[in-house]
Write a protein that holds these residues in place. Structure first.
Motif, short mmCIF file in Angstrom:
data_model
loop_
_atom_site.label_atom_id
_atom_site.label_comp_id
_atom_site.label_asym_id
_atom_site.label_seq_id
_atom_site.Cartn_x
_atom_site.Cartn_y
_atom_site.Cartn_z
N SER A 1 0.29 -1.85 6.65
CA SER A 1 -1.00 -1.35 7.14
C SER A 1 -2.14 -2.23 6.64
O SER A 1 -3.19 -2.31 7.27
N ALA A 2 -1.95 -2.88 5.50
CA ALA A 2 -3.00 -3.73 4.93
C ALA A 2 -3.14 -5.07 5.66
O ALA A 2 -4.25 -5.51 5.95
N LYS B 1 -1.10 -5.95 8.53
CA LYS B 1 -0.59 -5.82 9.91
C LYS B 1 0.59 -6.76 10.17
O LYS B 1 0.96 -6.99 11.31
N LYS B 2 1.18 -7.30 9.11
CA LYS B 2 2.31 -8.22 9.26
C LYS B 2 3.63 -7.50 9.00
O LYS B 2 3.67 -6.45 8.36
N LEU B 3 4.70 -8.08 9.52
CA LEU B 3 6.03 -7.51 9.36
C LEU B 3 6.63 -7.91 8.03
O LEU B 3 6.56 -9.07 7.63
N MET B 4 7.20 -6.92 7.36
CA MET B 4 7.80 -7.11 6.03
C MET B 4 9.19 -6.46 6.03
O MET B 4 9.48 -5.62 6.87
N LYS B 5 10.02 -6.82 5.04
CA LYS B 5 11.35 -6.25 4.91
C LYS B 5 11.26 -4.84 4.31
O LYS B 5 10.68 -4.64 3.26
N ALA B 6 11.84 -3.88 5.02
CA ALA B 6 11.88 -2.49 4.54
C ALA B 6 12.93 -2.35 3.45
O ALA B 6 13.91 -3.10 3.40
N ASP B 7 12.74 -1.35 2.56
CA ASP B 7 13.60 -1.17 1.39
C ASP B 7 13.60 0.31 1.03
O ASP B 7 12.52 0.88 0.81
N ASN B 8 14.78 0.95 0.98
CA ASN B 8 14.83 2.41 0.81
C ASN B 8 14.42 2.91 -0.57
O ASN B 8 14.29 4.12 -0.76
N ASN B 9 14.21 2.03 -1.54
CA ASN B 9 13.73 2.51 -2.84
C ASN B 9 12.41 1.83 -3.23
O ASN B 9 12.06 1.77 -4.40
N SER C 1 6.30 2.52 -1.97
CA SER C 1 5.49 3.20 -0.95
C SER C 1 6.33 3.73 0.21
O SER C 1 7.36 3.15 0.57
N VAL C 2 5.88 4.84 0.78
CA VAL C 2 6.54 5.41 1.95
C VAL C 2 6.55 4.39 3.08
O VAL C 2 7.54 4.24 3.78
N GLU C 3 5.46 3.69 3.24
CA GLU C 3 5.35 2.68 4.30
C GLU C 3 6.50 1.67 4.22
O GLU C 3 7.14 1.37 5.23
#
Length: 136
Positions: free
Chosen positions: A38-39, A41-49, A52-54
């Protein structure tokens, strides 16, 4: 078991793919799970731990790789050949490895549960992103 071993050149969108594009906020490889910052607007790798919720909420599978600020096409829905060997009928989740996908058995204590999809065959995953907000 462990995270899926993805061969990036074998990641291929299905005919029913729902896709979007964005700029990479870090180096991304095809097959990795992404979220949009959200800061920046770029795509980043998601990580389940992640903290942040984001960052724990994947929105798509990268269909191509790229370095910082390069264009990335990602798939949000439909069938995708994820470039890995799957167990038909099994569910797959966001991993604690940034961008990774794992089977349910690999979700550890304190990790947040996010469904990525269900294996339609030994190579095709039907994407069904669902973030539960529940810690394992």
């Amino acid at each position: 078991m462990a995270d899926l071993v993805i061969t990036p050149e074998n990641v291929i969108a299905g005919a029913d793919a729902g896709t979007e594009t964005g700029a990479a906020g870090e180096t991304i490889i095809a097959g990795q799970q992404l979220y949009r910052s959200s800061a920046t607007k770029k795509l980043m790798k998601a990580d389940n731990n992640a903290a942040s919720v984001e960052a724990r909420t994947a929105i798509g599978t990268a269909l191509n790789g790229g370095a910082l600020d390069q264009p990335i096409k990602f798939q949000k829905s439909g069938d995708v050949n994820v470039g890995a060997i799957l167990t038909p009928g099994a569910t797959y989740f966001l991993s604690d490895t940034p961008g990774g996908i794992c089977p349910a058995a690999d979700l550890g204590a304190g990790e947040y549960v996010q469904l990525i999809g269900i294996a339609k065959s030994a190579s095709v995953l039907t994407l069904d992103y669902k973030y539960t907000g529940v810690s394992n």
